[in-house]
Design a protein around this motif. Structure first.
Motif, PDB file in Angstrom:
ATOM      1  N   LYS A  71       0.535  -1.363  -0.259  1.00 12.04           N
ATOM      2  CA  LYS A  71      -0.158  -0.125  -0.169  1.00 12.04           C
ATOM      3  C   LYS A  71       0.749   1.134   0.049  1.00 12.04           C
ATOM      4  CE  LYS A  71      -3.781   2.160   2.346  1.00 12.04           C
ATOM      5  NZ  LYS A  71      -4.839   2.186   3.470  1.00 12.04           N
ATOM      6  N   SER A  72       1.615   1.063   0.681  1.00 12.10           N
ATOM      7  CA  SER A  72       2.999   2.514   0.829  1.00 12.10           C
ATOM      8  C   SER A  72       3.739   2.710  -0.436  1.00 12.10           C
ATOM      9  CB  SER A  72       4.511   1.916   1.583  1.00 12.10           C
ATOM     10  OG  SER A  72       5.066   2.996   1.618  1.00 12.10           O
ATOM     11  N   ILE A  73       3.814   1.197  -1.159  1.00 12.22           N
ATOM     12  CA  ILE A  73       4.432   1.584  -2.700  1.00 12.22           C
ATOM     13  C   ILE A  73       3.568   2.332  -3.598  1.00 12.22           C
ATOM     14  CG2 ILE A  73       5.488   0.090  -4.562  1.00 12.22           C
ATOM     15  CD1 ILE A  73       6.885  -1.144  -1.721  1.00 12.22           C
ATOM     16  N   ILE A  74       2.462   1.691  -3.346  1.00 14.22           N
ATOM     17  CA  ILE A  74       1.320   2.174  -4.570  1.00 14.22           C
ATOM     18  C   ILE A  74       0.854   3.545  -4.409  1.00 14.22           C
ATOM     19  CG2 ILE A  74      -1.279   1.570  -4.934  1.00 14.22           C
ATOM     20  CD1 ILE A  74      -0.501  -1.325  -5.079  1.00 14.22           C
ATOM     21  N   ARG A  90       3.350  10.792  -7.132  1.00 14.34           N
ATOM     22  CA  ARG A  90       4.834  10.484  -7.911  1.00 14.34           C
ATOM     23  C   ARG A  90       4.561  11.127  -9.134  1.00 14.34           C
ATOM     24  NH1 ARG A  90      10.485   9.152  -5.111  1.00 14.34           N
ATOM     25  NH2 ARG A  90       9.039  10.426  -3.510  1.00 14.34           N
ATOM     26  N   PHE A  91       3.883   9.492  -9.805  1.00 16.89           N
ATOM     27  CA  PHE A  91       3.838   9.519 -11.483  1.00 16.89           C
ATOM     28  C   PHE A  91       3.112   9.427 -12.146  1.00 16.89           C
ATOM     29  CE2 PHE A  91       7.860   7.277  -9.472  1.00 16.89           C
ATOM     30  CZ  PHE A  91       8.669   7.747 -10.705  1.00 16.89           C
ATOM     31  N   ASN A  92       1.537   9.848 -11.024  1.00 15.51           N
ATOM     32  CA  ASN A  92       0.150  10.017 -11.708  1.00 15.51           C
ATOM     33  C   ASN A  92      -0.487   8.959 -12.805  1.00 15.51           C
ATOM     34  OD1 ASN A  92      -1.936  11.334 -11.861  1.00 15.51           O
ATOM     35  ND2 ASN A  92      -1.635  12.653 -13.745  1.00 15.51           N
ATOM     36  N   SER A 149       9.826   3.545 -17.562  1.00 17.89           N
ATOM     37  CA  SER A 149      10.977   3.146 -17.454  1.00 17.89           C
ATOM     38  C   SER A 149      11.125   3.631 -15.182  1.00 17.89           C
ATOM     39  CB  SER A 149      11.612   4.083 -18.369  1.00 17.89           C
ATOM     40  OG  SER A 149      11.639   2.979 -19.005  1.00 17.89           O
ATOM     41  N   LYS A 150      10.708   4.921 -15.500  1.00 15.97           N
ATOM     42  CA  LYS A 150      10.796   5.346 -13.937  1.00 15.97           C
ATOM     43  C   LYS A 150       9.937   4.592 -12.871  1.00 15.97           C
ATOM     44  CE  LYS A 150      10.728  10.602 -15.850  1.00 15.97           C
ATOM     45  NZ  LYS A 150      10.840  11.529 -16.285  1.00 15.97           N
ATOM     46  N   VAL A 151       8.811   4.583 -13.390  1.00 19.62           N
ATOM     47  CA  VAL A 151       7.915   3.316 -12.126  1.00 19.62           C
ATOM     48  C   VAL A 151       9.009   2.243 -11.570  1.00 19.62           C
ATOM     49  CG1 VAL A 151       6.520   2.447 -11.451  1.00 19.62           C
ATOM     50  CG2 VAL A 151       5.791   4.525 -13.131  1.00 19.62           C
ATOM     51  N   ILE A 152       9.114   1.567 -12.331  1.00 16.29           N
ATOM     52  CA  ILE A 152      10.135   0.573 -12.425  1.00 16.29           C
ATOM     53  C   ILE A 152      11.114   0.411 -11.747  1.00 16.29           C
ATOM     54  CG2 ILE A 152      11.497  -1.796 -13.620  1.00 16.29           C
ATOM     55  CD1 ILE A 152       9.243  -1.852 -15.960  1.00 16.29           C
TER      56      ILE A 152
END
Length: 93
Positions: A26-29, A35-37, A71-74
């Motif tokens: 949940k924290s990561i999500i 941050r990335f919308n 790529s940024k999310v990964i």
């Protein structure tokens, strides 16, 4: 309209309860959404302690931009010390 989607398999080492797993996921999500919308959710393995599958997607007008966001999310997930990325698959439509 370009749609970029990605499925990410995660290993959560050192997690010994579903409650602890859900807290981390949940924290990561929440951090990725703010941050990335992108649209993101846990899409599989909700009942396994040390394994999770996240799915996320973005909409863009340019393929390069969609690839960049994915790529940024990964990279963001890989740099989070609480999880290990096992595998991921990307699809651009």
């Amino acid at each position: 309209m370009i749609i970029g989607s990605c499925s990410v398999d995660l290993s959560l080492e050192g997690v010994f309860s579903l409650k602890e797993k859900r807290q981390i996921v949940k924290s990561i999500i929440n951090r990725i959404q703010s941050r990335f919308n992108v649209s993101i959710a846990e899409i599989d393995a909700q009942d396994k302690w040390q394994y999770s599958v996240l799915g996320f997607c973005c909409v863009s007008n340019d393929t390069a931009h969609a690839n960049s966001i994915i790529s940024k999310v990964i990279n963001f997930i890989e740099n989070d010390g609480r999880v290990v990325v096992i595998d991921y698959s990307v699809e651009i439509i």
